[in-house]
Design a protein around this motif. Structure first.
Motif, PDB file in Angstrom:
ATOM      1  N   ALA A  13      41.179  29.728  31.318  1.00  0.00           N
ATOM      2  CA  ALA A  13      40.933  30.945  32.097  1.00  0.00           C
ATOM      3  C   ALA A  13      39.705  31.678  31.554  1.00  0.00           C
ATOM      4  N   VAL A  14      39.099  32.487  32.405  1.00  0.00           N
ATOM      5  CA  VAL A  14      37.872  33.202  32.058  1.00  0.00           C
ATOM      6  C   VAL A  14      38.007  34.669  32.456  1.00  0.00           C
ATOM      7  N   ARG A  15      37.671  35.550  31.531  1.00  0.00           N
ATOM      8  CA  ARG A  15      37.520  36.973  31.842  1.00  0.00           C
ATOM      9  C   ARG A  15      36.083  37.228  32.264  1.00  0.00           C
ATOM     10  N   TRP A  16      35.876  38.018  33.285  1.00  0.00           N
ATOM     11  CA  TRP A  16      34.509  38.348  33.663  1.00  0.00           C
ATOM     12  C   TRP A  16      34.440  39.787  34.155  1.00  0.00           C
ATOM     13  N   ALA A  17      33.242  40.345  34.106  1.00  0.00           N
ATOM     14  CA  ALA A  17      33.019  41.716  34.557  1.00  0.00           C
ATOM     15  C   ALA A  17      31.607  41.829  35.095  1.00  0.00           C
ATOM     16  N   SER A  18      31.417  42.698  36.072  1.00  0.00           N
ATOM     17  CA  SER A  18      30.090  42.911  36.643  1.00  0.00           C
ATOM     18  C   SER A  18      29.987  44.327  37.198  1.00  0.00           C
ATOM     19  N   VAL A  19      28.754  44.774  37.323  1.00  0.00           N
ATOM     20  CA  VAL A  19      28.453  46.055  37.962  1.00  0.00           C
ATOM     21  C   VAL A  19      27.431  45.773  39.054  1.00  0.00           C
ATOM     22  N   SER A  20      27.740  46.180  40.271  1.00  0.00           N
ATOM     23  CA  SER A  20      26.866  45.871  41.401  1.00  0.00           C
ATOM     24  C   SER A  20      25.639  46.775  41.413  1.00  0.00           C
ATOM     25  N   ARG A  21      24.495  46.170  41.733  1.00  0.00           N
ATOM     26  CA  ARG A  21      23.271  46.944  41.948  1.00  0.00           C
ATOM     27  C   ARG A  21      23.067  47.258  43.432  1.00  0.00           C
ATOM     28  N   SER A  40      36.475  48.930  41.214  1.00  0.00           N
ATOM     29  CA  SER A  40      36.535  50.390  41.099  1.00  0.00           C
ATOM     30  C   SER A  40      36.629  51.050  42.470  1.00  0.00           C
ATOM     31  N   ARG A  41      36.293  50.323  43.518  1.00  0.00           N
ATOM     32  CA  ARG A  41      36.369  50.866  44.875  1.00  0.00           C
ATOM     33  C   ARG A  41      37.609  50.393  45.631  1.00  0.00           C
ATOM     34  N   SER A  42      37.998  49.114  45.446  1.00  0.00           N
ATOM     35  CA  SER A  42      39.061  48.527  46.264  1.00  0.00           C
ATOM     36  C   SER A  42      40.369  48.318  45.530  1.00  0.00           C
ATOM     37  N   GLY A  43      40.402  48.519  44.213  1.00  0.00           N
ATOM     38  CA  GLY A  43      41.636  48.325  43.473  1.00  0.00           C
ATOM     39  C   GLY A  43      41.899  46.868  43.158  1.00  0.00           C
ATOM     40  N   LEU A  44      43.184  46.495  43.087  1.00  0.00           N
ATOM     41  CA  LEU A  44      43.599  45.166  42.672  1.00  0.00           C
ATOM     42  C   LEU A  44      43.639  44.209  43.856  1.00  0.00           C
ATOM     43  N   LEU A  45      43.037  43.041  43.665  1.00  0.00           N
ATOM     44  CA  LEU A  45      42.942  42.039  44.718  1.00  0.00           C
ATOM     45  C   LEU A  45      43.219  40.662  44.131  1.00  0.00           C
ATOM     46  N   VAL A  46      43.510  39.728  45.020  1.00  0.00           N
ATOM     47  CA  VAL A  46      43.589  38.319  44.659  1.00  0.00           C
ATOM     48  C   VAL A  46      42.550  37.577  45.480  1.00  0.00           C
ATOM     49  N   ALA A  47      41.734  36.788  44.829  1.00  0.00           N
ATOM     50  CA  ALA A  47      40.768  35.938  45.517  1.00  0.00           C
ATOM     51  C   ALA A  47      41.337  34.531  45.583  1.00  0.00           C
ATOM     52  N   GLY A  48      41.544  34.054  46.805  1.00  0.00           N
ATOM     53  CA  GLY A  48      42.064  32.711  46.982  1.00  0.00           C
ATOM     54  C   GLY A  48      40.988  31.667  46.788  1.00  0.00           C
ATOM     55  N   VAL A  59      29.125  48.065  46.858  1.00  0.00           N
ATOM     56  CA  VAL A  59      28.267  49.244  46.904  1.00  0.00           C
ATOM     57  C   VAL A  59      27.603  49.406  45.538  1.00  0.00           C
ATOM     58  N   PRO A  60      26.451  50.065  45.470  1.00  0.00           N
ATOM     59  CA  PRO A  60      25.785  50.267  44.181  1.00  0.00           C
ATOM     60  C   PRO A  60      26.709  50.953  43.167  1.00  0.00           C
ATOM     61  N   GLY A  61      26.751  50.411  41.980  1.00  0.00           N
ATOM     62  CA  GLY A  61      27.579  50.979  40.927  1.00  0.00           C
ATOM     63  C   GLY A  61      29.024  50.536  40.934  1.00  0.00           C
ATOM     64  N   GLU A  62      29.433  49.778  41.940  1.00  0.00           N
ATOM     65  CA  GLU A  62      30.819  49.303  41.975  1.00  0.00           C
ATOM     66  C   GLU A  62      31.067  48.351  40.810  1.00  0.00           C
ATOM     67  N   ARG A  63      32.150  48.585  40.092  1.00  0.00           N
ATOM     68  CA  ARG A  63      32.492  47.759  38.943  1.00  0.00           C
ATOM     69  C   ARG A  63      33.584  46.764  39.321  1.00  0.00           C
ATOM     70  N   TRP A  64      33.427  45.550  38.832  1.00  0.00           N
ATOM     71  CA  TRP A  64      34.409  44.493  39.051  1.00  0.00           C
ATOM     72  C   TRP A  64      34.860  43.942  37.707  1.00  0.00           C
ATOM     73  N   VAL A  65      36.147  43.702  37.585  1.00  0.00           N
ATOM     74  CA  VAL A  65      36.708  43.005  36.432  1.00  0.00           C
ATOM     75  C   VAL A  65      37.629  41.929  36.981  1.00  0.00           C
ATOM     76  N   GLY A  66      37.511  40.716  36.454  1.00  0.00           N
ATOM     77  CA  GLY A  66      38.317  39.631  36.983  1.00  0.00           C
ATOM     78  C   GLY A  66      38.869  38.715  35.916  1.00  0.00           C
ATOM     79  N   LEU A  67      39.955  38.060  36.274  1.00  0.00           N
ATOM     80  CA  LEU A  67      40.526  36.996  35.467  1.00  0.00           C
ATOM     81  C   LEU A  67      40.545  35.758  36.346  1.00  0.00           C
ATOM     82  N   ARG A  68      39.687  34.784  36.015  1.00  0.00           N
ATOM     83  CA  ARG A  68      39.608  33.548  36.790  1.00  0.00           C
ATOM     84  C   ARG A  68      40.548  32.524  36.181  1.00  0.00           C
TER      85      ARG A  68
END
Length: 251
Positions: A13-21, A40-48, A59-68
């Motif tokens: 598994a991989v932890r990842w994080a990003s901030v959108s420009r 930070s905008r949409s809350g908790l999601l699952v990517a299939g 959106v600019p500044g939106e933060r993402w944190v994921g566990l792949r």
């Protein structure tokens, strides 16, 4: 602004994080994985699992944190067959109900924690994103243990296909007939073994190309008939040719 690291609690598994420009869609290539995401905008999601590249818009500044989660592991964590999530981004609450609300509260607390205070479960401190990823990993690991771990067939199938084995050889090695392997693969990966093999071969080829190998050589090493075959396959799965993916601009 993207970073990733291995998730020590879950093999592969991989932890990842990003901030959108906010500079346009980000092309996310298919990989046979399911992700537990926080935005930070949409809350908790699952990517299939995707069959083709997904264009993620933020959106600019939106933060993402994921566990792949590695191929074959996601269904044990989320409690749902992978093919029911194929090509989708689904609110976690739709799958977990009240448990998702509890996790959202924990993530909110981690996000509000001042930088430098506290430590995530595996010793990461500092950025709120590190604490959030630690929470996601902890919950996923608890659910994985409760499910008895990932299906061992999925782990073996993904490993053999990632190494370049044929579908027929993989089926024989894991002791399944062609139809049984196809059914099991849909449940574990979201699609049949031939599709997974194509996706993993594309990723293997791109890794080789990024290491500096010429595309003609990459095609041979990755098992394509020739460079034209490589280009067609990558364009079909990624939406753009490999030269576009390998350019400094990326997607």
């Amino acid at each position: 602004m993207y970073r990733e690291e291995a998730a020590p609690g879950i093999p592969g598994a991989v932890r990842w994080a990003s901030v959108s420009r906010g500079e346009g869609p980000v092309r996310v290539l298919p990989d046979g994985c399911l992700d537990l995401l926080w935005s930070s905008r949409s809350g908790l999601l699952v990517a299939g699992p995707d069959r083709q590249a997904h264009l993620s818009v933020s959106v600019p500044g939106e933060r993402w944190v994921g566990l792949r989660l590695p191929p074959g592991t996601g269904p044990a964590v989320f409690g749902i067959p992978a093919d029911e999530l194929r090509d989708q981004r689904v609110p976690l609450a739709d799958l977990w109900g009240p448990a998702a609300a509890e996790l959202a509260d924990r993530v909110a607390a981690a996000d509000a924690r001042p930088a430098g205070l506290g430590r995530a479960r595996h010793g990461h401190a500092g950025r709120p994103e590190s604490s959030i990823s630690g929470v996601l990993e902890e919950v996923a690991l608890d659910r994985l243990r409760a499910a008895g771990g990932p299906d061992p067939i999925g782990t073996r199938v993904a490993a053999r296909l990632a190494a370049g084995a044929t579908v027929a050889a993989t089926a024989a090695e894991v002791g399944l007939g062609a139809r049984a392997l196809h059914r099991r693969s849909r449940l574990l990966f979201g699609y049949g073994p031939k599709t997974l093999a194509r996706i993993l071969r594309m990723r293997r080829a791109l890794d080789l190309a990024r290491s500096g190998a010429p595309l003609a050589e990459v095609a041979v090493l990755a098992g394509y008939a020739d460079q034209a075959h490589l280009t067609r396959e990558v364009k079909e799965l990624a939406g753009v040719p490999p030269t576009r993916l390998l350019s400094p601009a990326g997607a």
